[in-house]
Design an enzyme around this catalytic site. Structure first.
Site, PDB file in Angstrom:
ATOM      1  N   SER A  56       0.589  -1.089  -0.061  1.00  0.00           N
ATOM      2  CA  SER A  56       0.201  -0.073   0.028  1.00  0.00           C
ATOM      3  C   SER A  56       0.716   1.574  -0.145  1.00  0.00           C
ATOM      4  CB  SER A  56      -1.106   0.080   1.431  1.00  0.00           C
ATOM      5  OG  SER A  56       0.164   0.195   2.360  1.00  0.00           O
ATOM      6  N   THR A  75      -1.556   3.782   4.717  1.00  0.00           N
ATOM      7  CA  THR A  75      -1.014   4.726   4.052  1.00  0.00           C
ATOM      8  C   THR A  75       0.143   4.965   5.440  1.00  0.00           C
ATOM      9  OG1 THR A  75      -2.613   5.779   2.613  1.00  0.00           O
ATOM     10  CG2 THR A  75       0.242   6.923   3.988  1.00  0.00           C
ATOM     11  N   THR A 112       1.964   6.898  -0.341  1.00  0.00           N
ATOM     12  CA  THR A 112       0.826   6.010  -0.303  1.00  0.00           C
ATOM     13  C   THR A 112       0.482   5.410  -1.992  1.00  0.00           C
ATOM     14  OG1 THR A 112      -1.554   4.797   0.270  1.00  0.00           O
ATOM     15  CG2 THR A 112      -1.615   7.631  -0.140  1.00  0.00           C
ATOM     16  N   ARG A 135      -6.270   9.789 -10.018  1.00  0.00           N
ATOM     17  CA  ARG A 135      -6.870   9.921  -8.916  1.00  0.00           C
ATOM     18  C   ARG A 135      -6.133  10.506  -7.395  1.00  0.00           C
ATOM     19  NH1 ARG A 135      -6.936   7.910  -3.141  1.00  0.00           N
ATOM     20  NH2 ARG A 135      -8.562   8.324  -2.442  1.00  0.00           N
ATOM     21  N   VAL A 136      -6.600  11.748  -7.004  1.00  0.00           N
ATOM     22  CA  VAL A 136      -5.442  11.838  -5.716  1.00  0.00           C
ATOM     23  C   VAL A 136      -6.237  11.966  -4.542  1.00  0.00           C
ATOM     24  CG1 VAL A 136      -4.321  13.743  -5.023  1.00  0.00           C
ATOM     25  CG2 VAL A 136      -3.964  13.106  -7.837  1.00  0.00           C
ATOM     26  N   GLY A 137      -5.103  11.100  -3.459  1.00  0.00           N
ATOM     27  CA  GLY A 137      -6.125  11.177  -1.778  1.00  0.00           C
ATOM     28  C   GLY A 137      -5.316  12.289  -1.250  1.00  0.00           C
ATOM     29  N   ASP A 138      -5.462  11.706  -0.178  1.00  0.00           N
ATOM     30  CA  ASP A 138      -5.815  12.584   1.074  1.00  0.00           C
ATOM     31  C   ASP A 138      -4.217  12.663   0.578  1.00  0.00           C
ATOM     32  OD1 ASP A 138      -6.140  10.373   2.063  1.00  0.00           O
ATOM     33  OD2 ASP A 138      -5.610  11.418   3.752  1.00  0.00           O
ATOM     34  N   THR A 160      -4.694   8.407   7.951  1.00  0.00           N
ATOM     35  CA  THR A 160      -5.151   7.403   6.908  1.00  0.00           C
ATOM     36  C   THR A 160      -6.551   6.647   6.473  1.00  0.00           C
ATOM     37  OG1 THR A 160      -4.385   4.704   6.653  1.00  0.00           O
ATOM     38  CG2 THR A 160      -4.354   5.778   8.327  1.00  0.00           C
ATOM     39  N   GLY A 161      -6.938   6.409   5.740  1.00  0.00           N
ATOM     40  CA  GLY A 161      -8.425   5.174   5.241  1.00  0.00           C
ATOM     41  C   GLY A 161      -8.277   6.153   3.816  1.00  0.00           C
ATOM     42  N   GLY A 211      -9.208   8.338   1.924  1.00  0.00           N
ATOM     43  CA  GLY A 211      -8.936   9.945   1.623  1.00  0.00           C
ATOM     44  C   GLY A 211      -9.691  11.300   1.341  1.00  0.00           C
TER      45      GLY A 211
END
Ligand code: ASP
Length: 323
Positions: free
Chosen positions: A84, A185, A203, A213-216, A236-237, A239
């Protein structure tokens, strides 16, 4: 959340780690309390134990908190068995490993990040270059690749055989078409003995995500935030849920208002739960470290663990769940 096997089996993590009880509804267990002036590092997940070990060694050598968080999370980025983060991370829907990473210096709020970056094992190092050698905060995609090459980073195929096989299985429909299973993450916050703080977050994001796609994690204020005058936090989780509540920034702002880090984490998680009560799979977890070394950590769901390194050692702790 990929439940780590040891949670189900109760087996130990490793020779250097002790499974301790974490935060309770009454507050923090005595084992998590620390003393001001003592270097402290907190990281997400059980793989945070080995990241913390590196970060602590860097702090003890007299290097900065920024150096400590960078080198600490790089250990996880470079581990092909961790699916991950970094090299060995699970790819997007097109079979490409796209990485997000950020770093923040709590002394001056300088920060740098990269998003949707492919082909570099240690995106946190590229993020640090963004922070230190450009006037920008975030560089994405092909621009981030060109920037990394211009700074001398070596390209590498990040898709391991195991990750490729998992992707093929997912495409063939053997795996549930669920993006909530395969991600976790590494977020880290460090405090050195001079009271200087930094945070990093890195991450491969949600497995099988839509390309681009971009996460947090690379978004300052969401995946991480750090201000040495107050403390730092990382997430984490899922995003998207973190972004909706400006998660890490809000944890730090609650601490700035005098809220204990454990309560600060809980209050932000409650916001997530309040607006998303019927989707338990949209889980989120936070870690927090206050400038005096006090820590907080919790998750909306069960199964979250953190790693805390301080004068008492370096250990994995099962976090409380709000659900
Ligand atoms: N927050 C990461 C993301 O949404 C994933 C994770 O931490 O599990 O990209």
């Amino acid at each position: 959340m990929k439940r780590r096997k040891f949670l189900a089996t109760g087996s130990v993590l490793g020779a250097s780690s002790i499974l301790a009880r974490g935060a309770t509804s009454q507050g923090l267990a005595a084992t998590t309390r620390v003393t001001q002036g003592v270097p402290t590092v907190i990281a997400t997940w059980d793989f945070g134990v080995k990241a913390n070990a590196k970060a602590m060694a860097v702090l003890k050598s007299g290097s900065s908190a920024v150096e400590a968080v960078q080198q600490g999370v790089m250990i996880v980025e470079s581990d092909p068995k961790i699916t991950s983060v970094g090299y060995g991370g699970l790819p997007n829907a097109s079979g490409v490993v796209e990485l997000d990473a950020s770093i923040m210096d709590g002394n001056d709020l300088e920060c740098g990040a990269v998003a949707a970056l492919s082909g570099f094992e240690n995106p946190v190092s590229v993020a640090r270059k963004v922070m230190e050698e450009t006037p920008h905060v975030l560089i994405v995609g092909s621009g981030a690749r060109e920037f990394a090459l211009s700074k001398g980073f070596q390209e590498r195929d990040l898709l391991t055989d195991a990750a490729r096989e998992a992707w093929h299985k997912w495409r063939e429909g053997e795996r549930k078409k669920d993006q909530t299973e395969d991600h976790d993450t590494i977020g880290m916050v460090a405090l050195d003995s001079r009271g200087q703080m930094a945070a990093a977050c890195t991450t491969s994001g949600l497995a099988w995500k839509i390309p681009g796609r971009v996460g947090d994690s690379p978004l300052v204020g969401h995946g991480l935030y750090c201000d040495s005058k107050v403390g730092g936090a990382a997430a984490t989780g899922i995003g998207e849920e973190v972004i909706k509540v400006c998660g890490s920034y809000q944890v730090v702002e609650f601490m700035r208002q005098g809220v204990h880090p454990q309560m600060a984490v809980r209050k932000v998680l409650q916001r997530v739960l309040d607006r998303q009560p019927t989707k338990p799979e949209r889980w989120v977890g936070f870690i927090a470290l206050r400038k005096d070394g006090e820590v907080g950590f919790a998750s909306t769901n069960t199964g979250f663990q953190v790693a805390v390194a301080n004068r008492d050692g370096n250990r994995a702790i099962v976090a409380e769940s709000l659900r």
